[in-house]
Design a protein around this motif. Structure first.
Motif, PDB file in Angstrom:
ATOM      1  N   GLY A 161       0.816  -1.200   0.000  1.00  0.00           N
ATOM      2  CA  GLY A 161       0.000   0.000   0.000  1.00  0.00           C
ATOM      3  C   GLY A 161       0.851   1.252   0.000  1.00  0.00           C
ATOM      4  O   GLY A 161       2.083   1.215   0.046  1.00  0.00           O
ATOM      5  N   ASP A 162       0.173   2.398  -0.020  1.00  0.00           N
ATOM      6  CA  ASP A 162       0.852   3.689  -0.125  1.00  0.00           C
ATOM      7  C   ASP A 162       1.801   3.958   1.042  1.00  0.00           C
ATOM      8  O   ASP A 162       2.822   4.626   0.867  1.00  0.00           O
ATOM      9  CB  ASP A 162      -0.184   4.809  -0.199  1.00  0.00           C
ATOM     10  N   LEU A 163       1.453   3.466   2.221  1.00  0.00           N
ATOM     11  CA  LEU A 163       2.323   3.708   3.368  1.00  0.00           C
ATOM     12  C   LEU A 163       3.673   3.016   3.187  1.00  0.00           C
ATOM     13  O   LEU A 163       4.718   3.580   3.532  1.00  0.00           O
ATOM     14  CB  LEU A 163       1.641   3.234   4.649  1.00  0.00           C
ATOM     15  N   MET A 164       3.676   1.807   2.636  1.00  0.00           N
ATOM     16  CA  MET A 164       4.936   1.113   2.379  1.00  0.00           C
ATOM     17  C   MET A 164       5.727   1.811   1.284  1.00  0.00           C
ATOM     18  O   MET A 164       6.964   1.909   1.362  1.00  0.00           O
ATOM     19  CB  MET A 164       4.678  -0.346   2.007  1.00  0.00           C
ATOM     20  N   TYR A 210      -2.033   8.464   9.426  1.00  0.00           N
ATOM     21  CA  TYR A 210      -2.063   8.288   7.976  1.00  0.00           C
ATOM     22  C   TYR A 210      -3.307   7.507   7.563  1.00  0.00           C
ATOM     23  O   TYR A 210      -4.008   7.871   6.610  1.00  0.00           O
ATOM     24  CB  TYR A 210      -0.810   7.567   7.506  1.00  0.00           C
ATOM     25  N   LEU A 211      -3.610   6.433   8.301  1.00  0.00           N
ATOM     26  CA  LEU A 211      -4.784   5.622   7.988  1.00  0.00           C
ATOM     27  C   LEU A 211      -6.068   6.435   8.109  1.00  0.00           C
ATOM     28  O   LEU A 211      -6.928   6.382   7.223  1.00  0.00           O
ATOM     29  CB  LEU A 211      -4.843   4.409   8.917  1.00  0.00           C
ATOM     30  N   LEU A 212      -6.205   7.193   9.180  1.00  0.00           N
ATOM     31  CA  LEU A 212      -7.426   7.988   9.381  1.00  0.00           C
ATOM     32  C   LEU A 212      -7.583   9.039   8.289  1.00  0.00           C
ATOM     33  O   LEU A 212      -8.708   9.299   7.829  1.00  0.00           O
ATOM     34  CB  LEU A 212      -7.404   8.647  10.770  1.00  0.00           C
ATOM     35  N   ILE A 250       5.348  10.475   9.594  1.00  0.00           N
ATOM     36  CA  ILE A 250       3.935  10.520   9.973  1.00  0.00           C
ATOM     37  C   ILE A 250       3.600   9.283  10.791  1.00  0.00           C
ATOM     38  O   ILE A 250       4.179   8.208  10.583  1.00  0.00           O
ATOM     39  CB  ILE A 250       3.029  10.614   8.716  1.00  0.00           C
ATOM     40  N   GLN A 251       2.681   9.447  11.714  1.00  0.00           N
ATOM     41  CA  GLN A 251       2.233   8.322  12.545  1.00  0.00           C
ATOM     42  C   GLN A 251       1.357   7.388  11.709  1.00  0.00           C
ATOM     43  O   GLN A 251       0.523   7.831  10.917  1.00  0.00           O
ATOM     44  CB  GLN A 251       1.459   8.845  13.746  1.00  0.00           C
ATOM     45  N   GLN A 278      -1.588  -3.007   8.631  1.00  0.00           N
ATOM     46  CA  GLN A 278      -1.079  -1.705   9.050  1.00  0.00           C
ATOM     47  C   GLN A 278       0.043  -1.888  10.069  1.00  0.00           C
ATOM     48  O   GLN A 278      -0.035  -2.785  10.908  1.00  0.00           O
ATOM     49  CB  GLN A 278      -2.198  -0.896   9.733  1.00  0.00           C
ATOM     50  N   PRO A 279       1.060  -1.019  10.048  1.00  0.00           N
ATOM     51  CA  PRO A 279       1.995  -1.009  11.172  1.00  0.00           C
ATOM     52  C   PRO A 279       1.239  -0.617  12.451  1.00  0.00           C
ATOM     53  O   PRO A 279       0.139  -0.059  12.400  1.00  0.00           O
ATOM     54  CB  PRO A 279       3.013   0.078  10.787  1.00  0.00           C
ATOM     55  N   ASP A 280       1.807  -0.909  13.595  1.00  0.00           N
ATOM     56  CA  ASP A 280       1.190  -0.527  14.859  1.00  0.00           C
ATOM     57  C   ASP A 280       0.880   0.970  14.868  1.00  0.00           C
ATOM     58  O   ASP A 280       1.603   1.783  14.271  1.00  0.00           O
ATOM     59  CB  ASP A 280       2.108  -0.880  16.027  1.00  0.00           C
ATOM     60  N   ASP A 281      -0.212   1.331  15.541  1.00  0.00           N
ATOM     61  CA  ASP A 281      -0.742   2.691  15.485  1.00  0.00           C
ATOM     62  C   ASP A 281       0.300   3.763  15.794  1.00  0.00           C
ATOM     63  O   ASP A 281       0.315   4.828  15.173  1.00  0.00           O
ATOM     64  CB  ASP A 281      -1.914   2.835  16.463  1.00  0.00           C
TER      65      ASP A 281
END
Length: 313
Positions: free
Chosen positions: A241-244, A304-306, A299-300, A280-283
């Protein structure tokens, strides 16, 4: 690329190979193959992964039973809007993964275990099946993250695993999502520009995707052409996903994909099912460029997810 590569996980198969007995050198080739696919397309199939096919089939059957229940029943488990909770049933048209299109022609059920208070359908064997399935996805996901740490040549080969330490607990927002694409009835037309699932890239670090044999999923290559991601028996489709992508400073690519409305009349009258484990990585994990380039601002994970979910609902 015009087709999605298949990676053999035999060297790190979860049901026969003990992870503590495998050194980095033994799995280097598998890690390299997965990261090569994620660099060049963002997707690959994995085979010889070790998840039990009987459990996968049972999860599909349980999901089908739930989605075929009356709306009045499913409403008892409806996701509560305007909250941070992802858990529950999501009716048709609620999600719009491409906001420029009408709501997606699908419904879904999200399972996000945290403290044991989640509401699950009171169908026979549903609870034990979804918990066993999620636990198996959890184990496999950690192994894939290990392989990615090796393929990315990270100094700490357990780094990505450590960033997902709270799987299935408070402090991690990974979601198991079972999805149902209803058949198109003869008397109901599709809205202009509508798809079963609009073009999008996933949000988190990794996705495991299980498909039935109905087909319809397409993945965009670097030329912007959509290629079919047809189900291959015995495999699981995985993508980042985009976070990775952000985490790896664009070394790995989160690719857009979609589920189209079939052109063949026969397939239009077929239901379609898929099951996705969105990892997801841990919050509280702060996502910083792994290469220390600071290409993106830290970014946390949860924030990012929210931010992304706010654009979807």
């Amino acid at each position: 690329m015009t087709e999605i590569p298949v990676v053999d996980m035999s060297l790190y198969r979860m049901d026969t190979v003990r992870e503590e007995e495998v050194d980095t050198e033994a799995i280097q080739s598998v890690g390299n193959a997965i990261c090569w696919a994620f660099r060049n397309l963002g997707f690959c199939y994995i085979k010889n992964h070790g998840m039990q096919q009987s459990l996968i089939h049972k999860m599909f059957a349980m999901s089908k039973t739930f989605f075929e229940m009356p709306i009045e029943y499913k409403n008892n488990y409806r996701r509560q809007p305007f909250t941070n909770s992802l858990a529950g049933w999501i009716p048709r048209y609620t999600e719009s993964l491409n906001p420029e299109r009408p709501g997606d022609y699908k419904e879904a059920f999200n399972y996000t275990p945290v403290d044991g208070t989640e509401m699950l359908p009171d169908l026979e064997d549903f609870e034990i099946t979804i918990k066993d399935f999620r636990a198996s996805c959890h184990t496999l996901s950690l192994r894939i993250l290990d392989l990615m740490s090796v393929g990315l040549d990270l100094e700490d080969k357990s780094f990505l695993r450590k960033c997902h330490a709270y799987f299935g607990q408070k402090g991690n927002s990974s979601v198991l999502k079972t999805i149902f694409y209803p058949a198109l009835p003869l008397d109901e037309g599709i809205k202009p520009n509508q798809l079963r699932c609009g073009e999008h890239s996933d949000y988190g670090s990794l996705t495991l995707l299980f498909q039935d044999d109905a087909g319809g999923l397409e993945v965009a290559n670097f030329d912007g052409e959509y290629i079919p991601a047809n189900p291959i028996p015995g495999t699981i489709l995985i993508n980042i996903g985009d976070l990775m992508q952000r985490w790896t400073s664009d070394k790995l690519i989160a690719t857009k994909h979609r589920v189209v409305i079939p052109e063949e009349e026969l397939r239009k009258r077929m239901n379609r099912q898929s099951i996705a484990f969105f990892i997801q990585p841990d919050d509280e994990v702060i996502i910083r460029s792994l290469d220390k380039s600071d290409k993106y601002k830290p970014i946390q994970s949860l924030q990012y997810l929210l931010d992304r979910l706010g654009r979807t609902y």
